[in-house]
Design an enzyme around this catalytic site. Structure first.
Site, PDB file in Angstrom:
ATOM      1  N   CYS A 329       1.088  -1.163  -0.160  1.00 63.88           N
ATOM      2  CA  CYS A 329       0.083   0.036  -0.044  1.00 63.88           C
ATOM      3  C   CYS A 329       1.026   1.030  -0.018  1.00 63.88           C
ATOM      4  O   CYS A 329       1.873   1.243  -0.915  1.00 63.88           O
ATOM      5  CB  CYS A 329      -1.079  -0.105   1.173  1.00 63.88           C
ATOM      6  SG  CYS A 329      -0.124  -0.471   2.727  1.00 63.88           S
ATOM      7  N   SER A 330       1.009   2.033   1.120  1.00 69.65           N
ATOM      8  CA  SER A 330       1.808   3.035   0.964  1.00 69.65           C
ATOM      9  C   SER A 330       2.943   2.876   1.667  1.00 69.65           C
ATOM     10  O   SER A 330       3.912   2.458   1.293  1.00 69.65           O
ATOM     11  CB  SER A 330       1.186   4.548   1.533  1.00 69.65           C
ATOM     12  OG  SER A 330       0.056   4.981   0.798  1.00 69.65           O
ATOM     13  N   ASP A 331       2.698   2.429   3.075  1.00 71.83           N
ATOM     14  CA  ASP A 331       3.822   2.301   3.966  1.00 71.83           C
ATOM     15  C   ASP A 331       4.254   0.564   3.950  1.00 71.83           C
ATOM     16  O   ASP A 331       4.891   0.146   4.706  1.00 71.83           O
ATOM     17  CB  ASP A 331       3.846   2.607   5.197  1.00 71.83           C
ATOM     18  CG  ASP A 331       4.345   4.315   4.952  1.00 71.83           C
ATOM     19  OD1 ASP A 331       5.112   4.690   4.548  1.00 71.83           O
ATOM     20  OD2 ASP A 331       3.602   5.050   5.751  1.00 71.83           O
ATOM     21  N   TRP A 333       2.138  -1.472   6.170  1.00 69.97           N
ATOM     22  CA  TRP A 333       1.862  -1.679   7.525  1.00 69.97           C
ATOM     23  C   TRP A 333       0.328  -1.729   7.805  1.00 69.97           C
ATOM     24  O   TRP A 333       0.109  -2.273   8.841  1.00 69.97           O
ATOM     25  CB  TRP A 333       2.884  -1.397   8.275  1.00 69.97           C
ATOM     26  CG  TRP A 333       3.004   0.424   8.450  1.00 69.97           C
ATOM     27  CD1 TRP A 333       1.689   1.239   8.348  1.00 69.97           C
ATOM     28  CD2 TRP A 333       4.106   1.340   8.706  1.00 69.97           C
ATOM     29  NE1 TRP A 333       2.023   2.377   8.559  1.00 69.97           N
ATOM     30  CE2 TRP A 333       3.359   2.494   8.446  1.00 69.97           C
ATOM     31  CE3 TRP A 333       5.257   0.979   8.841  1.00 69.97           C
ATOM     32  CZ2 TRP A 333       4.407   3.597   8.505  1.00 69.97           C
ATOM     33  CZ3 TRP A 333       6.113   2.179   8.702  1.00 69.97           C
ATOM     34  CH2 TRP A 333       5.761   3.424   8.885  1.00 69.97           C
ATOM     35  N   ASP A 334      -0.507  -1.260   7.088  1.00 67.63           N
ATOM     36  CA  ASP A 334      -2.051  -1.201   7.322  1.00 67.63           C
ATOM     37  C   ASP A 334      -2.682  -2.327   6.422  1.00 67.63           C
ATOM     38  O   ASP A 334      -2.735  -3.271   6.736  1.00 67.63           O
ATOM     39  CB  ASP A 334      -2.620   0.189   7.408  1.00 67.63           C
ATOM     40  CG  ASP A 334      -1.816   1.119   8.399  1.00 67.63           C
ATOM     41  OD1 ASP A 334      -1.704   0.625   9.531  1.00 67.63           O
ATOM     42  OD2 ASP A 334      -1.383   2.330   8.210  1.00 67.63           O
ATOM     43  N   LYS A 371       1.690  -0.437  13.134  1.00 67.12           N
ATOM     44  CA  LYS A 371       1.985   0.547  14.327  1.00 67.12           C
ATOM     45  C   LYS A 371       0.548   0.495  15.490  1.00 67.12           C
ATOM     46  O   LYS A 371       0.156   1.533  15.513  1.00 67.12           O
ATOM     47  CB  LYS A 371       2.186   2.026  13.751  1.00 67.12           C
ATOM     48  CG  LYS A 371       3.206   1.832  12.627  1.00 67.12           C
ATOM     49  CD  LYS A 371       3.717   3.542  12.374  1.00 67.12           C
ATOM     50  CE  LYS A 371       2.793   4.295  11.823  1.00 67.12           C
ATOM     51  NZ  LYS A 371       3.229   5.694  11.792  1.00 67.12           N
TER      52      LYS A 371
END
Lengths: 614, 550
Positions: A329-331, A333-334, A371
């Site tokens: 996705c972006s980072d 981690w979600d 996170k």
């Protein structure tokens, strides 16, 4: 301690209340009502405290919790209310990890139990179970000291052909250094789920090492030449990211990739969606249509469906086409954690066992740096970082358990309990944002692990209908994602609003019954043994009698000879009782309460449901 | 008329049957006077589908070349598709089905031709007689009497021949009251609450008209149910506005001035066409698999179905609450007193009376409060969700009632002797059946049709142990308490067993249900075994002691 505090019923129109005493402890808020029933609220669970304008009966205080409990107190004296308000504000906002409950919580375990508890879930063991390392995949020591990526774990599995320079190069081309690594390996198909963050491609940048990395992943799969790259974001968001030097893979630069957007919204959209959902479900005197349109406007179920649809897409690529898939996705981690973990859950029945689910959470969520601290607001921080990403994962799993009631070893209570503890900060597992941070906090020495605690209560979380043969190892679940399969999760969002739940719980009943069956089986064995023994004994006695006329009284005499048929195990009673089955708990009750007071001609009620002429 | 005249093509070969979630099957299609029969000839698993013509709600035909396709939409909400080779054959079959599924004469319906293949142990027509009901009542109170005033259906055409009324009111007074009530439906006893002696009565609206006509006998009749100094509640199932408008047409509501001991509450429950439209919209939404989440929710909302469920349940809970909690008697009526009134009175009884939660008791409730009370089944259930004709009498009033019962069953899964299948069965038979039970609009019509002599009762079939076992709830444990359901929108659910029944594979859910039943069965076996062993052990101990004493 404040006395004469009233606890209001959240949905009652006539402000029905319980009077009792409110206590503040170092870790909990405790309310004991006049019938000595206790309500405990952990300070860490408090999401918001609000003081409403003074009323005639006192000062109202509304507490919203992260586990969706909402309590509404009325404190007789404003001063007290103010004090409580201030203390709660302080207590619920923790500035340092060391002040969290987990660091003071002591479950009376000795040191070796504590260590053993932390060793319960061993990810190296888990990768071994999947079948790695093998001829194509190996353990890389590139991140051993968190030098390449701070938010990744130390141990990472990569294709054998991906050399260290490729890894380093690729990581520099990926947001936060989160280069493509193995998340799940499907033994039979030899296909892999890999995960990473978005490439720093901007409008035209490319990186040969990253291209090699992806090639290495597809080459590590002998059964299929091409691989899928799933960008779990909506296309528009991904394009917008290009302006910031980030973006998505250009299909022309990578050989043999099939690129796909799946359109899961970002954390901010999810946060406000949940906010809307809670506003709707918390409305007093809600009409059916307001509920349904509120549910629709919140978009919550649409997001859950999007997450599950993405997982289904992933699973099809692996199971049908034997193609490896890289998810980002972006980072990374979600949404990536959601999709990778749900995909693995659909592919591998191990993750549908109690232990396996713990492993899955440890792997795709904890170790890969979801996170938790920021998303669950464990410390007083940026409210824009809060987002119910993990809650959505649990809700997706719940939806699957509804569709496949026999495929999961765990039940709804298990999911709810995990949700509870993700926010409780009572155990160390979910503290912090990544493994590096956890090591620095020395969590394994200073706190306890949740998993052994849950395993200790295993009975509560077992699905009595679970059938391990339902789907043999590595056969996939194919959920139906037609809209009507997605329902509002009442037991999550109204967990503490008892009047809304069925008054008799079938699942609890069946759970107790299957527990009881085990006990009965034991009893039967024992009784049969006794009878056998007695048969032998009485033969012996007869023999003896023949031999000698005088003999000592047998032991049996001392036991009462009469036998009464009795209900065997009275456990069922507790479950069958019809809790709260009285009018007062339901919405319509107030109608009569109003007009029984012999009042003027026309009473118009709060909801405008009924207009009564008397 | 001969059915043969209507059947132009009795048989077609090489027909392909399509059903959702099943593979297509090829076979032979036969039309008989009352059934559409499809049988596949496949040796490995021969399959037969029997469909009553009366179950067919609508039929569509399409052609691609010479291949015709018929889409049949049933009243039980199922949709099947038949591919029939040959344009003429297809047209013939379609028009035959159309004619046979819309016969206007009741006496041509299947129940008049059906010969049961089972032995009748108990004649269902005699299972639930008013006299038996009255006998039960007279064992607890002597304030009521059985009146035969309506013997020849001369006073009220939609009432049964005998009704229960206050003892103090004679037949002469009843005649006068009948003149004062819409359709002559004077107040009669619906339910007696043993716990406190309070009662629920039902009637139609009073004919007060614009000039506020009154009827002393009517006032006396309903006052006879009140304890001295006590008040009662009139639950009007219309909004105040609608009730006021009804005065212009000669109807109306009880004026405070003339009924000072009564408080009137208006609880609006929708009527006929609004409910029918709601059903059509709901089923349309459920059958559309393609739409996204938002469209599904907005369509579900637009159907208003769950709103109706909530309204009906709330009114029923209110009635029950007046009786049980307020210790007051209740009179329920709307306009005619044949629809929403019955929903309220029957649901209130399920909440209050444990007997109505047993199989037998529920059947008795359906007989008393729906069939004998004159709910016009034939008009209301003539068409279901796929009808395109805009007749104004159809309405899923009974289905809504069953749905409400299902909602309560969901909330109290151990308090009912019957299961969901039992409710679904009643829904199916109300719309299309081989039994005569739901034919006609009231007892008067049923007696004219001689249903008792010429047809079989549904209850004769249901109450045999082979059938009953399918409808029993394994979790049932008699619960003598009043059960108050939650009516919060979060607690109400779409009845998937009816509305999504044909739209999703249910294999996994069914298997899980089987597993649940087997756990319960096993539990019972184990308990029995433990008890037997304990007894055996105890006997041995006693024997030992006797020997000892010898």
């Amino acid at each position: 301690q404040v006395e004469q505090v009233k606890l209001l019923d959240r949905f009652s129109a006539s402000n029905k209340s319980l009077t009792g005493t409110l206590y503040l402890t170092a870790t909990h808020l405790l309310f004991i009502d006049s019938s000595q029933r206790e309500t405990w609220i952990l300070h860490h669970h408090i999401a918001a405290v609000e003081k409403l304008p003074l009323t005639t009966s006192g000062c109202p205080l509304v507490i919203q919790c992260k586990n969706f409990r909402i309590v509404h107190f009325v404190v007789p004296r404003e001063r007290d209310c103010h004090d409580i308000y201030n203390s709660l504000l302080q207590l619920s906002r923790t500035a340092k990890y060391e002040e969290l409950y987990a660091f003071s919580y002591n479950p009376k375990q000795n040191e070796s139990e504590q260590v053993k508890g932390w060793q319960l879930i061993d990810l190296a063991e888990e990768y071994k179970r999947m079948g790695v390392p093998n001829a194509n995949w190996q353990l890389s020591d590139a991140n051993r000291d968190y030098k390449i990526c701070e938010t990744y774990p130390r141990e990472l599995y990569v294709p054998r052909t991906a050399s260290k320079p490729i890894i380093v190069g690729s990581s520099k081309f990926r947001s936060k250094g989160r280069f493509p690594v193995l998340s799940y390996y499907h033994k039979n198909k030899e296909a892999a789920i890999c995960r990473c963050s978005q490439p720093l491609s901007g409008f035209s940048a490319r990186c040969l090492e990253d291209e090699h990395m992806l090639q290495a992943i597809s080459k590590a799969n002998p059964s299929n030449r091409y691989m899928y790259v799933m960008d779990t974001r909506p296309k528009l968001n991904a394009m917008a990211n290009r302006a910031a030097g980030k973006g998505y893979e250009n299909e022309d630069n990578y050989s043999n990739i099939r690129f796909q957007f799946v359109g899961i919204e970002n954390i901010h959209v999810m946060r406000s969606s949940l906010q809307k959902l809670l506003e709707v479900s918390g409305t007093k005197g809600l009409s059916v249509n307001d509920f349904l349109s509120g549910l629709e406007n919140s978009g919550w179920l649409r997001h859950i469906k999007a997450v599950l649809d993405a997982a289904v897409f992933l699973v099809k690529a692996i199971a049908v086409e034997s193609a490896s898939v890289l998810v980002h996705c972006s980072d990374g981690w979600d949404r990536t954690s959601q999709v990778c973990s749900l995909g693995a859950l659909l592919l591998d029945s191990y993750y549908r066992t109690i232990k396996g689910f713990m492993v899955l959470i440890e792997k795709d969520w904890i170790s890969f740096g979801h996170k938790f601290s920021d998303r669950c607001c464990q410390l007083d921080g940026d409210p824009k970082e809060i987002s119910p990403v993990f809650t959505q994962f649990l809700e997706s799993v719940w939806n699957l358990t509804e569709q496949f009631p026999q495929a999961f070893e765990y039940n709804e209570a298990f999911l709810l309990q995990i949700h509870e503890h993700v926010h409780s900060c009572q155990f160390g597992n979910f503290l912090g944002n990544c493994q590096k941070e956890r090591e620095e906090l020395k969590l394994k020495e200073k706190t306890y692990s949740l998993w052994p605690f849950l395993l200790g209560e295993r009975k509560k979380y077992q699905n009595p209908l679970y059938n391990p043969d339902f789907s043999p190892e590595l056969t996939l679940l194919e959920p139906n994602t037609v809209s009507f399969n997605f329902k509002f999760w009442r037991n999550m969002y109204h967990q503490f609003d008892r009047s809304m739940h069925p008054r008799q719980s079938v699942s609890n009943l069946i759970m107790n019954m299957s527990e009881q069956n085990k006990q009965l089986e034991e009893d039967i064995k024992e009784l049969e043994a006794k009878i056998k023994r007695r048969n032998g004994q009485s033969d012996a006695v007869l023999l003896k009698e023949n031999q000698q006329s005088a003999h000592p009284a047998p032991m049996a005499l001392k036991t009462p000879p009469c036998f009464k048929e009795q209900p065997l195990i009275p456990v069922n009673d507790a479950v069958r009782t019809i809790e709260g089955s009285n009018t007062a708990d339901n919405r319509y009750s107030e109608l009569v309460a109003e007009f029984s007071k012999a009042e003027p001609a026309v009473v118009s009620l709060e909801y405008g449901v009924a207009r009564m002429t008397c | 008329m001969e059915f043969a005249e209507l059947i132009k093509t009795p048989r077609a070969d090489n027909v392909v049957l399509h059903r959702p979630f099943y593979p297509a099957v090829e076979g032979t299609l036969c039309l008989t006077g009352h059934h559409l029969i499809f049988s596949s000839r496949r040796q490995d698993n021969a399959e037969e589908l029997w469909l009553l013509h009366s179950n067919i709600d609508s039929i569509e035909k399409r052609f691609v070349g010479s291949l015709g396709t018929i889409i049949i939409k049933c009243k039980d909400l199922r949709i099947i598709q038949l591919d029939i080779p040959g344009m003429e054959e297809c047209l013939n079959i379609a028009s035959s089905i159309e004619a046979l599924s819309t016969l206007d004469s009741v006496t041509l319906m299947y129940p008049f031709f059906y010969r049961p293949m089972f032995e009748i142990i108990e004649d269902g027509w005699r299972s639930f007689l008013p006299d038996q009901e009255f006998e039960l009542l007279s064992s607890v109170t002597d304030e009521w009497r059985l009146s035969c005033i309506n013997k020849e259906f001369s006073v009220c055409p939609s009432y049964p021949p005998v009704v229960i009324v206050p003892k103090s009111i004679d037949d002469e007074a009843l005649r006068k009251v009948a003149m004062f009530r819409h359709g002559s439906r004077f107040p009669v006893l619906s339910y007696y609450h043993k716990k406190n002696g309070m009662v629920m009565m039902r009637s139609s609206q009073p004919l007060t008209g614009t000039n506020g006509r009154r009827c002393k006998e009517d006032e006396k009749l309903i006052n006879a149910t009140l304890r001295p100094g006590k008040r009662g509640y009139i639950i009007d199932t219309r909004s105040l506005n609608v009730a006021q408008q009804a005065r212009a047409k000669g109807g109306g509501f009880e004026q405070e001035a003339h009924y000072p001991q009564w408080r009137r509450i208006h609880k609006c429950i929708e009527r006929f066409n609004i409910l029918q439209e709601s059903l059509i919209k709901l089923v349309e939404a459920c059958n559309d698999q393609s739409h996204n989440m938002d469209r599904w929710l907005s369509k579900l909302e637009a159907s208003n179905w769950l709103t109706h469920i909530k309204e009906i349940l709330t009114a029923a809970c209110l009635a029950a609450q007046c009786i049980d909690r307020e210790g007051a008697s209740v009179l329920v009526h709307g306009t005619e007193g044949t629809d929403s009134t019955l929903q309220v009175t029957s649901l209130a009884q399920i909440i209050l009376d444990p007997r109505c939660r047993t199989i037998r008791g529920f059947e008795s409730l359906v007989v008393r409060e729906w069939l004998q009370a004159g709910h016009p089944f034939q008009q209301r259930c003539a068409q279901s969700a796929y009808s395109n004709s805009k007749q104004k009498w159809e309405a899923p009033v009974f289905l809504l009632f069953l749905d409400c019962v299902w909602q309560i069953l969901r909330q109290f899964p151990c308090s009912f002797e019957f299961n969901e299948q039992f409710l679904i069965m009643l829904f199916e038979h109300a719309y299309a059946s081989q039994f005569g039970t739901f034919l006609g609009n009231n007892e008067n019509e049923r007696s004219k049709l001689k249903l008792l002599q010429k047809t079989m009762s549904l209850w004769s079939w249901v109450n045999r142990s082979e059938e009953l076992s399918k409808f029993q709830n394994p979790l049932f444990e008699a619960n003598s308490l009043v059960i108050w359901p939650s009516v919060a929108p979060q607690s109400l659910q779409l009845w998937e067993g009816v509305f999504l029944r044909w739209n999703r594979p249910s294999k996994f859910l069914d298997e899980a249900h089987e597993e649940m039943i087997s756990i319960i069965k096993y539990n019972k076996e184990l308990q029995a075994k433990v008890n037997a062993l304990r007894r055996q052990l105890a006997e041995m101990e006693t024997d030992d002691r006797m020997q000892e004493n010898l």
